[in-house]
Scaffold this motif. Structure first.
Motif, PDB file in Angstrom:
ATOM      1  N   GLY A  95       0.799  -1.226   0.000  1.00 24.86           N
ATOM      2  CA  GLY A  95       0.000   0.000   0.000  1.00 24.86           C
ATOM      3  C   GLY A  95       0.818   1.254   0.000  1.00 24.86           C
ATOM      4  N   LEU A  96       2.083   1.198  -0.376  1.00 21.30           N
ATOM      5  CA  LEU A  96       2.956   2.364  -0.398  1.00 21.30           C
ATOM      6  C   LEU A  96       3.145   2.797  -1.853  1.00 21.30           C
ATOM      7  CD1 LEU A  96       4.874   4.367   0.996  1.00 21.30           C
ATOM      8  CD2 LEU A  96       6.675   2.626   0.782  1.00 21.30           C
ATOM      9  N   ALA A  97       2.613   3.977  -2.208  1.00 21.07           N
ATOM     10  CA  ALA A  97       2.725   4.504  -3.576  1.00 21.07           C
ATOM     11  C   ALA A  97       4.009   5.309  -3.703  1.00 21.07           C
ATOM     12  CB  ALA A  97       1.522   5.373  -3.904  1.00 21.07           C
ATOM     13  N   LEU A  98       4.847   4.904  -4.622  1.00 24.14           N
ATOM     14  CA  LEU A  98       6.112   5.596  -4.843  1.00 24.14           C
ATOM     15  C   LEU A  98       5.944   6.613  -5.974  1.00 24.14           C
ATOM     16  CD1 LEU A  98       8.583   2.559  -4.686  1.00 24.14           C
ATOM     17  CD2 LEU A  98       8.024   4.184  -2.865  1.00 24.14           C
ATOM     18  N   PRO A  99       6.476   7.820  -5.823  1.00 24.91           N
ATOM     19  CA  PRO A  99       6.385   8.830  -6.908  1.00 24.91           C
ATOM     20  C   PRO A  99       7.214   8.398  -8.108  1.00 24.91           C
ATOM     21  CG  PRO A  99       7.761   9.631  -5.113  1.00 24.91           C
ATOM     22  CD  PRO A  99       7.151   8.346  -4.633  1.00 24.91           C
ATOM     23  N   PRO A 100       6.848   8.855  -9.293  1.00 26.28           N
ATOM     24  CA  PRO A 100       7.617   8.479 -10.498  1.00 26.28           C
ATOM     25  C   PRO A 100       9.058   8.953 -10.389  1.00 26.28           C
ATOM     26  CG  PRO A 100       5.500   9.433 -11.106  1.00 26.28           C
ATOM     27  CD  PRO A 100       5.666   9.667  -9.635  1.00 26.28           C
ATOM     28  N   GLN A 106      16.051   5.271  -2.654  1.00 23.89           N
ATOM     29  CA  GLN A 106      14.931   6.018  -2.087  1.00 23.89           C
ATOM     30  C   GLN A 106      13.739   5.108  -1.817  1.00 23.89           C
ATOM     31  OE1 GLN A 106      14.233   9.074  -4.998  1.00 23.89           O
ATOM     32  NE2 GLN A 106      15.967  10.354  -4.323  1.00 23.89           N
ATOM     33  N   ALA A 107      13.501   4.137  -2.714  1.00 22.10           N
ATOM     34  CA  ALA A 107      12.400   3.202  -2.487  1.00 22.10           C
ATOM     35  C   ALA A 107      12.641   2.338  -1.252  1.00 22.10           C
ATOM     36  CB  ALA A 107      12.217   2.324  -3.726  1.00 22.10           C
ATOM     37  N   LEU A 108      13.888   1.944  -1.023  1.00 23.23           N
ATOM     38  CA  LEU A 108      14.196   1.135   0.163  1.00 23.23           C
ATOM     39  C   LEU A 108      13.999   1.933   1.450  1.00 23.23           C
ATOM     40  CD1 LEU A 108      17.381  -0.817  -1.043  1.00 23.23           C
ATOM     41  CD2 LEU A 108      15.114  -1.755  -0.567  1.00 23.23           C
ATOM     42  N   VAL A 109      14.367   3.224   1.419  1.00 24.38           N
ATOM     43  CA  VAL A 109      14.187   4.059   2.617  1.00 24.38           C
ATOM     44  C   VAL A 109      12.706   4.247   2.922  1.00 24.38           C
ATOM     45  CG1 VAL A 109      14.538   6.375   3.551  1.00 24.38           C
ATOM     46  CG2 VAL A 109      16.405   5.224   2.346  1.00 24.38           C
ATOM     47  N   GLN A 110      11.900   4.531   1.908  1.00 29.49           N
ATOM     48  CA  GLN A 110      10.468   4.714   2.140  1.00 29.49           C
ATOM     49  C   GLN A 110       9.799   3.404   2.574  1.00 29.49           C
ATOM     50  OE1 GLN A 110       8.370   6.838  -0.993  1.00 29.49           O
ATOM     51  NE2 GLN A 110      10.186   8.076  -1.527  1.00 29.49           N
ATOM     52  N   LEU A 111      10.255   2.277   2.011  1.00 29.20           N
ATOM     53  CA  LEU A 111       9.697   0.985   2.421  1.00 29.20           C
ATOM     54  C   LEU A 111      10.037   0.677   3.883  1.00 29.20           C
ATOM     55  CD1 LEU A 111       8.254  -1.669   1.750  1.00 29.20           C
ATOM     56  CD2 LEU A 111      10.449  -2.552   0.905  1.00 29.20           C
ATOM     57  N   GLU A 112      11.251   0.979   4.300  1.00 29.66           N
ATOM     58  CA  GLU A 112      11.620   0.749   5.694  1.00 29.66           C
ATOM     59  C   GLU A 112      10.815   1.634   6.634  1.00 29.66           C
ATOM     60  OE1 GLU A 112      15.618   0.765   8.549  1.00 29.66           O
ATOM     61  OE2 GLU A 112      15.747   1.316   6.418  1.00 29.66           O
ATOM     62  N   ARG A 113      10.582   2.908   6.223  1.00 29.32           N
ATOM     63  CA  ARG A 113       9.771   3.805   7.063  1.00 29.32           C
ATOM     64  C   ARG A 113       8.334   3.294   7.177  1.00 29.32           C
ATOM     65  NH1 ARG A 113      10.192   8.002   4.133  1.00 29.32           N
ATOM     66  NH2 ARG A 113      12.163   8.725   5.057  1.00 29.32           N
ATOM     67  N   HIS A 114       7.811   2.768   6.075  1.00 26.20           N
ATOM     68  CA  HIS A 114       6.443   2.240   6.110  1.00 26.20           C
ATOM     69  C   HIS A 114       6.357   0.991   6.998  1.00 26.20           C
ATOM     70  CE1 HIS A 114       2.393   1.371   4.653  1.00 26.20           C
ATOM     71  NE2 HIS A 114       2.791   0.119   4.408  1.00 26.20           N
ATOM     72  N   LEU A 115       7.356   0.156   6.950  1.00 26.82           N
ATOM     73  CA  LEU A 115       7.340  -1.052   7.789  1.00 26.82           C
ATOM     74  C   LEU A 115       7.451  -0.698   9.267  1.00 26.82           C
ATOM     75  CD1 LEU A 115       9.602  -3.430   5.650  1.00 26.82           C
ATOM     76  CD2 LEU A 115       7.099  -3.429   5.832  1.00 26.82           C
ATOM     77  N   ARG A 116       8.162   0.361   9.603  1.00 33.38           N
ATOM     78  CA  ARG A 116       8.234   0.802  11.005  1.00 33.38           C
ATOM     79  C   ARG A 116       6.858   1.277  11.486  1.00 33.38           C
ATOM     80  NH1 ARG A 116      13.498   1.436  12.899  1.00 33.38           N
ATOM     81  NH2 ARG A 116      15.107   1.336  11.257  1.00 33.38           N
ATOM     82  N   ALA A 125       4.008  -7.454   9.283  1.00 29.79           N
ATOM     83  CA  ALA A 125       4.207  -7.299   7.843  1.00 29.79           C
ATOM     84  C   ALA A 125       4.784  -8.604   7.297  1.00 29.79           C
ATOM     85  CB  ALA A 125       5.142  -6.131   7.556  1.00 29.79           C
ATOM     86  N   ILE A 126       4.029  -9.254   6.397  1.00 27.73           N
ATOM     87  CA  ILE A 126       4.419 -10.561   5.847  1.00 27.73           C
ATOM     88  C   ILE A 126       4.505 -10.443   4.337  1.00 27.73           C
ATOM     89  CG2 ILE A 126       3.749 -12.971   5.575  1.00 27.73           C
ATOM     90  CD1 ILE A 126       2.385 -12.847   8.257  1.00 27.73           C
ATOM     91  N   LEU A 127       5.633 -10.832   3.794  1.00 25.31           N
ATOM     92  CA  LEU A 127       5.855 -10.875   2.353  1.00 25.31           C
ATOM     93  C   LEU A 127       5.710 -12.322   1.901  1.00 25.31           C
ATOM     94  CD1 LEU A 127       6.704  -9.650  -0.352  1.00 25.31           C
ATOM     95  CD2 LEU A 127       9.097  -9.940   0.353  1.00 25.31           C
ATOM     96  N   LEU A 128       4.701 -12.602   1.061  1.00 23.12           N
ATOM     97  CA  LEU A 128       4.390 -13.951   0.599  1.00 23.12           C
ATOM     98  C   LEU A 128       4.795 -14.080  -0.863  1.00 23.12           C
ATOM     99  CD1 LEU A 128       3.106 -16.714   1.048  1.00 23.12           C
ATOM    100  CD2 LEU A 128       0.877 -15.699   0.574  1.00 23.12           C
ATOM    101  N   LEU A 129       5.781 -14.953  -1.111  1.00 20.65           N
ATOM    102  CA  LEU A 129       6.292 -15.167  -2.461  1.00 20.65           C
ATOM    103  C   LEU A 129       5.842 -16.538  -2.932  1.00 20.65           C
ATOM    104  CD1 LEU A 129       9.880 -13.796  -1.801  1.00 20.65           C
ATOM    105  CD2 LEU A 129       8.160 -12.697  -3.216  1.00 20.65           C
ATOM    106  N   GLU A 150      15.424  -4.196  10.358  1.00 21.77           N
ATOM    107  CA  GLU A 150      15.016  -4.490  11.731  1.00 21.77           C
ATOM    108  C   GLU A 150      15.038  -3.228  12.563  1.00 21.77           C
ATOM    109  OE1 GLU A 150      19.345  -5.944  13.469  1.00 21.77           O
ATOM    110  OE2 GLU A 150      17.882  -7.454  12.866  1.00 21.77           O
ATOM    111  N   GLU A 151      14.416  -3.331  13.728  1.00 22.53           N
ATOM    112  CA  GLU A 151      14.351  -2.212  14.671  1.00 22.53           C
ATOM    113  C   GLU A 151      14.489  -2.772  16.080  1.00 22.53           C
ATOM    114  OE1 GLU A 151      11.426   1.566  15.855  1.00 22.53           O
ATOM    115  OE2 GLU A 151      10.645  -0.168  14.763  1.00 22.53           O
ATOM    116  N   GLN A 152      15.562  -2.355  16.769  1.00 20.33           N
ATOM    117  CA  GLN A 152      15.857  -2.794  18.122  1.00 20.33           C
ATOM    118  C   GLN A 152      15.932  -4.334  18.198  1.00 20.33           C
ATOM    119  OE1 GLN A 152      12.927  -1.067  20.699  1.00 20.33           O
ATOM    120  NE2 GLN A 152      13.652   1.026  20.371  1.00 20.33           N
ATOM    121  N   GLY A 153      16.583  -4.921  17.217  1.00 24.67           N
ATOM    122  CA  GLY A 153      16.774  -6.362  17.208  1.00 24.67           C
ATOM    123  C   GLY A 153      15.618  -7.176  16.694  1.00 24.67           C
ATOM    124  N   ALA A 154      14.481  -6.552  16.387  1.00 26.37           N
ATOM    125  CA  ALA A 154      13.300  -7.264  15.887  1.00 26.37           C
ATOM    126  C   ALA A 154      13.165  -7.019  14.389  1.00 26.37           C
ATOM    127  CB  ALA A 154      12.040  -6.788  16.609  1.00 26.37           C
TER     128      ALA A 154
END
Length: 464
Positions: A95-100, A106-116, A125-129, A150-154
């Motif tokens: 559900g994270l819309a990235l600007p063109p 930059q996409a990795l930074v925004q994805l990490e912020r969204h996961l936090r 947050a589960i990634l199903l492949l 990860e954040e604080q070891g998690a």
């Protein structure tokens, strides 16, 4: 179309995942247990493998339904992506819309912020492949790098790899050993047995509102298992086609010939038969992990099939020499054996022999003492007064029995020195006068000292 004619409200073998028709088989329950363990323990990687149609996706959706709105799932089914496109696809699925024009960093930074933010809300947050066996090495390496968020070891992201047994073979490659080491939870789904296949069919027919025992007799269920080997997706395909054949024949019972016509007319073949795998009874082909280990084992020598028997090298069988049996201890032998065994003879004592030393004579037990004779007793020296008393007593004959003495007989008080004294006899008769000069010196001194000592109960010489 044919559901009403067969007494059903709906088609019990419709394709797709529908929670109402899920049958809790043994394999399905095992897969659920592994998935729930991985979710509850926040494991970074969970691997679920199995043959085509064994219910891998069904088990995963069933496990995620237990968590409800507490999970955010991103399902990736497209494997024809680059590494940058994979990051963009994952962000869109969360559900994270990235600007063109957004770069990969930059996409990795925004994805990490969204996961936090997802973790802050208390969600997972589960990634199903799905169909992960089609992912190449570059995409699998990119997925491994995502597990480092990860954040604080998690871990911020849990990754579920779902694929066919070929995925296990791919993970055994040396270049993917880092990814393989991070996989803690792994389960391989296997086909169902004959009994579970019958229960699976009856469960779905009952959910659809029909009478499974009338619609699918036991022999029909056995015929379906023989054709599908217990794979759920193939059971749905064959059972649905068999019901259609029964409807065409105006029969309210699905017979075994309706099942056989599916293989004959539709040219149906199970994946187990196509790939030469073992199926049914909960068995599956050996895991590629075990096959990779067996590849390093030396194979036995075989003769060349293209060479005639006369020219082919003769392989002599290896001579096996049995190892010597270790000596058994007494405690290892059976109780009846060591109890009945003869006792060992005692070993002779070890004696050190010094030079020029005469040999010691063997030890002998002392001879018993012989009884003394009267002649030997006569050689014993006696005082003269004692000999006179014994002779006089023998001449007088046997004396009368003495009366009972109430008081102890005491020795008479010592007389003045060098004076004859009279010693009372136990019989009451007075003895004769005796001169102290005839006594030995030590005995005379002892009698002289006896005047000041405590009197004894009896005389030390009872015959006096």
């Amino acid at each position: 179309m044919f559901e009403t004619a067969l007494g059903l409200r709906e088609n019990p073998f419709v394709a797709g995942h529908q929670p109402r028709f899920v049958y809790p088989s043994r394999e399905h329950q095992e897969a659920l247990a592994h998935l729930r363990f991985g979710i509850e323990n926040r494991e970074p990687f969970v691997l679920i493998t199995g043959e085509v149609g064994t219910g891998k996706t069904t088990a995963i959706y069933d496990a995620l339904n237990g968590w409800g709105a507490r999970t955010v799932v991103a399902l990736i089914t497209n494997s024809s992506l680059t590494r940058a496109e994979l990051i963009e696809e994952i962000a869109l699925r969360f559900g994270l819309a990235l600007p063109p024009g957004t770069s990969k960093p930059q996409a990795l930074v925004q994805l990490e912020r969204h996961l936090r933010e997802v973790r802050t809300r208390g969600e997972l947050a589960i990634l199903l492949l799905d169909e992960a066996q089609n992912l190449d090495r570059e995409l699998l390496e990119e997925i491994r790098l995502l597990s480092n968020l990860e954040e604080q070891g998690a871990k911020l992201l849990q990754i579920f790899l779902v694929g066919q047994p070929e995925l296990e073979e791919k993970l055994t490659r040396p270049e993917l050993r880092q990814l393989k080491q991070r996989i803690v939870v792994h389960y391989r789904l296997k086909p169902m047995g004959a009994d579970e296949t019958e229960h699976y069919i009856r469960h779905r027919v009952a959910v659809a509102g029909g009478n499974s025992y009338e619609l699918f007799p036991v022999e029909t269920c056995r015929a379906i298992f023989a054709l599908t080997h217990g794979i759920p997706r193939e059971i749905n395909t064959v059972s649905g086609q068999a019901m259609l054949n029964a409807y065409v024949d105006d029969s309210r019972v699905v017979r075994p010939d309706h099942v056989h016509s599916v293989a004959r007319e539709n040219e149906f073949r199970s994946v187990i038969d196509v790939h030469g795998l073992r199926g049914g009874g909960g068995e599956a082909s050996p895991s590629p992990y075990s096959r990779a280990q067996d590849a390093h084992q030396p194979s036995p020598p075989v003769a060349n099939a293209n060479v005639p028997d006369a020219l082919s090298p003769r392989v002599e069988p290896e001579t096996i020499i049995p190892a010597a049996e270790p000596p058994r201890r007494p405690m290892d032998a059976p109780a009846t054996e060591w109890r009945s065994a003869p006792r060992a003879e005692p070993q002779p004592e070890f004696t050190r022999e010094w030079p020029n030393e005469p040999a010691a004579e063997p030890r002998r037990d002392p001879a018993p003492l012989a009884a003394s004779s009267p002649a030997e007793d006569a050689d014993i020296a006696m005082p003269a007064w004692l000999e006179d008393a014994i002779a006089r007593r023998r001449a007088e004959g046997p004396a009368a029995e003495p009366e009972a003495i109430e008081e102890p007989v005491l020795l008479a008080a010592a007389a003045p020195a060098r004076m004859p004294r009279i010693v009372p006899h136990p019989s009451g008769e007075a003895g004769r006068a005796r001169d102290d000069d005839s006594l030995p010196p030590r005995l005379r001194e002892k009698l002289d000292r006896g005047e000041n000592e405590t009197p004894r109960e009896r005389s030390a010489l009872p015959w006096v």
